[in-house]
Design a protein around this motif. Structure first.
Motif, PDB file in Angstrom:
ATOM      1  N   HIS A 167       1.373  -3.191  12.252  1.00  0.00           N
ATOM      2  CA  HIS A 167       0.891  -1.769  12.232  1.00  0.00           C
ATOM      3  C   HIS A 167      -0.155  -2.767  10.754  1.00  0.00           C
ATOM      4  N   PRO A 169      -8.731   0.016   6.327  1.00  0.00           N
ATOM      5  CA  PRO A 169      -7.476   0.804   6.971  1.00  0.00           C
ATOM      6  C   PRO A 169      -7.909   1.945   7.063  1.00  0.00           C
ATOM      7  N   ARG A 170      -7.084   2.524   7.982  1.00  0.00           N
ATOM      8  CA  ARG A 170      -7.841   3.462   9.587  1.00  0.00           C
ATOM      9  C   ARG A 170      -6.751   4.515   8.532  1.00  0.00           C
ATOM     10  N   TYR A 194      -1.672   4.336  -1.185  1.00  0.00           N
ATOM     11  CA  TYR A 194      -2.756   3.922  -0.718  1.00  0.00           C
ATOM     12  C   TYR A 194      -3.389   5.070   0.388  1.00  0.00           C
ATOM     13  N   VAL A 239       2.039   7.196   8.540  1.00  0.00           N
ATOM     14  CA  VAL A 239       2.796   7.226   7.590  1.00  0.00           C
ATOM     15  C   VAL A 239       1.910   7.459   6.478  1.00  0.00           C
ATOM     16  N   ARG A 240       1.149   8.003   6.340  1.00  0.00           N
ATOM     17  CA  ARG A 240      -0.050   8.654   5.772  1.00  0.00           C
ATOM     18  C   ARG A 240       0.178   9.784   4.241  1.00  0.00           C
ATOM     19  N   ARG A 266       0.692  -1.044  -0.001  1.00  0.00           N
ATOM     20  CA  ARG A 266       0.018   0.181  -0.294  1.00  0.00           C
ATOM     21  C   ARG A 266       0.818   1.104  -0.077  1.00  0.00           C
ATOM     22  N   LEU A 289      -3.809  -0.791  12.062  1.00  0.00           N
ATOM     23  CA  LEU A 289      -4.491   0.134  11.099  1.00  0.00           C
ATOM     24  C   LEU A 289      -4.239  -0.348  10.256  1.00  0.00           C
ATOM     25  N   CYS A 290      -3.132  -0.021   9.289  1.00  0.00           N
ATOM     26  CA  CYS A 290      -3.160  -0.989   8.325  1.00  0.00           C
ATOM     27  C   CYS A 290      -4.257  -2.199   7.768  1.00  0.00           C
ATOM     28  N   CYS A 292       2.436   7.643   2.318  1.00  0.00           N
ATOM     29  CA  CYS A 292       2.099   6.469   0.909  1.00  0.00           C
ATOM     30  C   CYS A 292       0.905   6.989   0.094  1.00  0.00           C
TER      31      CYS A 292
HETATM   32  S1  SF4 Z   1      -2.284   5.408   5.376  1.00  0.00           S
HETATM   33 FE1  SF4 Z   1      -1.508   3.573   3.808  1.00  0.00          FE
HETATM   34  S2  SF4 Z   1      -0.278   2.595   5.421  1.00  0.00           S
HETATM   35 FE2  SF4 Z   1      -1.528   4.096   6.311  1.00  0.00          FE
HETATM   36  S3  SF4 Z   1      -2.926   2.214   7.132  1.00  0.00           S
HETATM   37 FE3  SF4 Z   1      -3.172   3.799   5.481  1.00  0.00          FE
HETATM   38  S4  SF4 Z   1      -3.006   2.299   3.592  1.00  0.00           S
HETATM   39 FE4  SF4 Z   1      -1.752   1.771   5.783  1.00  0.00          FE
END
Ligand code: SF4
Length: 226
Positions: free
Chosen positions: A199, A209-210, A222, A216-217, A157, A203-204, A220
């Motif tokens: 992770h 996914p949150r 995704y 790390v959004r 992702r 969260l992921c 990222c």
């Molecule tokens: S921002 Fe990226 S790494 Fe974070 S939860 Fe969403 S998909 Fe996963």
């Protein structure tokens, strides 16, 4: 696919800032790590840990101890997961293999050349290439960036690899993508393995996914799209 915009070390550092230092692995012994994988089918980490502790306390984890146990006692421990009888069979199978094929000594297997060590570890239930590599890493036998399915999902992702139809192909693609950025020492590799796994669990997650809470959004692929 757009390449990742965050480095591997930055990703792991940000995860550690968010989650804190990761929990140590459940064991550093190869046989115990194989037992851990099989003690409760589809059990949560918490229930798996309880089942593993009960097995150690009430029966033991040496092959001869497991082989001497009642099937019903092993199945009672396997109730941590959804198929207690299957878990009991797997524990007996593990004990039989290590007793008959490896003279009750799995540690010596880890000293073999990596392909041979992996081949031997894959003799056991639930252990494929990723599982064998995880054992080599957590026993500090070979410094490989082993990934469980959670860690692999995170790397895909974020943008290190594109998911393929075949799990093995995705796994190798992700490993190759981070290869040049990997730390060399066991502590850092194990830390990365544990944090990526955590992770992916917290969260992921596989579904929904949150990302709004993710540390790390910004780096990222995704997360920036949702
Ligand atoms: S921002 Fe990226 S790494 Fe974070 S939860 Fe969403 S998909 Fe996963």
């Amino acid at each position: 696919m757009k390449p990742a915009t965050i480095t591997f070390s930055k990703l792991v550092d940000k995860l550690q800032q968010h989650y804190g230092a990761p929990a140590p692995p459940p064991s550093t012994d190869p046989l115990e790590l194989i037992i851990w994988e099989n003690v409760g089918y589809l059990a949560s980490d918490k229930r798996r840990a309880e089942a593993f502790a009960t097995l150690k306390q009430e029966i033991g984890t040496r092959p001869e101890q497991i082989l001497a146990a009642q099937h019903s006692a092993l199945a009672a421990i396997g109730k941590a997961g959804i198929l207690p009888d299957v878990s009991a069979e797997k524990l007996l199978s593990i004990a039989k293999i290590v007793f008959e094929e490896f003279d009750s000594d799995l540690r010596s297997v880890l000293k073999r050349p990596v392909p041979q060590a992996k081949k031997a570890l894959k003799r056991f239930p639930s252990i494929g290439d990723p599982g064998a590599e995880k054992i080599l890493l957590l026993t500090r036998s070979y410094p490989v960036m082993a990934l469980d399915s959670n860690g692999l999902r995170v790397l895909c992702r974020v943008g290190f690899a594109e998911e393929q139809k075949n799990y093995s192909a995705t796994y190798r693609l992700a490993q190759d993508a981070v290869h040049g950025q990997l730390p060399r020492d066991y502590d850092s590799l194990i830390r990365a393995h544990q944090l990526l796994r955590q992770h992916g669990q917290e969260l992921c997650k596989r579904s929904e996914p949150r990302c709004a809470e993710c540390p790390v959004r910004n780096g990222c692929n995704y997360g920036r799209k949702v």
